[in-house]
Design an enzyme around this catalytic site. Structure first.
Site, PDB file in Angstrom:
ATOM      1  N   ASP A 122     -22.331  39.066   9.493  1.00 42.78           N
ATOM      2  CA  ASP A 122     -23.672  38.764  10.000  1.00 42.78           C
ATOM      3  C   ASP A 122     -23.521  37.749  11.122  1.00 42.78           C
ATOM      4  OD1 ASP A 122     -24.994  40.400   8.181  1.00 42.78           O
ATOM      5  OD2 ASP A 122     -25.224  38.811   6.700  1.00 42.78           O
ATOM      6  N   ASP A 138     -28.579  45.676   9.676  1.00 39.35           N
ATOM      7  CA  ASP A 138     -29.766  45.163   8.981  1.00 39.35           C
ATOM      8  C   ASP A 138     -31.034  45.432   9.781  1.00 39.35           C
ATOM      9  OD1 ASP A 138     -28.067  44.179   7.000  1.00 39.35           O
ATOM     10  OD2 ASP A 138     -27.991  42.173   7.875  1.00 39.35           O
TER      11      ASP A 138
END
Length: 175
Positions: A122, A138
C-alpha cells in the site's frame, strides 16, 4: 454463446489483464522508490505517498491471515466470474462488465501480493481524511463496489437483474 457475448468477455479479460498490470507496476514502483524512505508529499497536508506492507485486510484487520484472504478472494473471483458470464450483452449492462472487471482486477492484484510477499503493498495516503493507506487495486474494488451499489439501489430494477438468478427459465416463462 453469441459472438457479441464472446467479444464482451474478451474485452473484460483484456481490461482485467491491463488493470492488474497497472496495479502491479505501481506497487513495484512503490517498492523501489518509497520503501524505507519518508513519505513523499504530493499535495501538502492532503495527499502523500507512504510505503506500507499491509499483512491484514482493510484498516489492517485480521493480520497474518494469508490463507483466509486468498480463499475469500478466490470465492469472490468465482462468484463475479459467474455473474460476468451471465450478464447480458445488451447496452444497458455494459457498465456491469466494466465494474465486475474492476472488482476482479482488484482482487487478483492484491491476491498476487499476498501469495508473492505475504503482504499487500500500500502506498497512497489521504492525510486530511485520515483513511488507511491503500493501493491501486483497492481503488478498483472500492470505486466499483460503490458505483455498483448505487446502480443496484437507484438505477436497475429487479427485472433488470434476472440474469443473476439461478431460476432464469422460470423467470422467462413468467414474462
Amino acid at each position: 454463446m453469441s459472438w457479441k457475448k464472446k467479444f464482451f468477455l474478451f474485452l473484460d479479460l483484456l481490461m482485467i489483464i491491463g488493470l492488474i498490470a497497472l496495479d502491479q507496476y505501481t506497487k513495484q514502483w512503490a517498492k523501489v522508490y518509497l520503501k524505507d524512505k519518508p513519505a513523499y508529499n504530493l499535495i501538502n497536508g492532503i495527499l502523500e505517498l507512504n510505503y506500507l506492507e499491509n499483512q491484514g485486510a482493510a484498516f489492517g484487520m485480521l493480520p497474518n491471515q494469508k490463507v483466509f484472504f486468498v480463499f475469500v478472494a478466490t470465492v469472490i473471483l468465482f462468484v463475479v466470474g459467474y455473474v460476468l458470464l451471465k450478464v447480458p450483452d445488451q447496452k444497458k449492462y455494459t457498465i456491469l462488465h466494466f465494474l465486475f472487471s474492476l472488482i476482479v482486477a482488484g482482487s487478483i492484484g492484491n491476491m498476487i501480493d499476498r501469495v508473492r510477499y505475504d503482504y499487500v503493498v500500500d502506498f497512497i495516503y489521504f492525510v486530511r481524511m485520515n483513511v488507511p493507506i491503500f493501493n491501486v487495486a483497492d481503488i478498483y474494488a472500492t470505486v466499483s463496489a460503490i458505483v455498483l451499489l448505487f446502480l443496484l439501489l437507484f438505477i436497475y430494477k429487479e427485472n433488470d437483474l434476472y440474469f443473476i438468478s439461478f431460476k432464469q427459465k422460470r423467470y422467462r416463462e413468467l414474462k
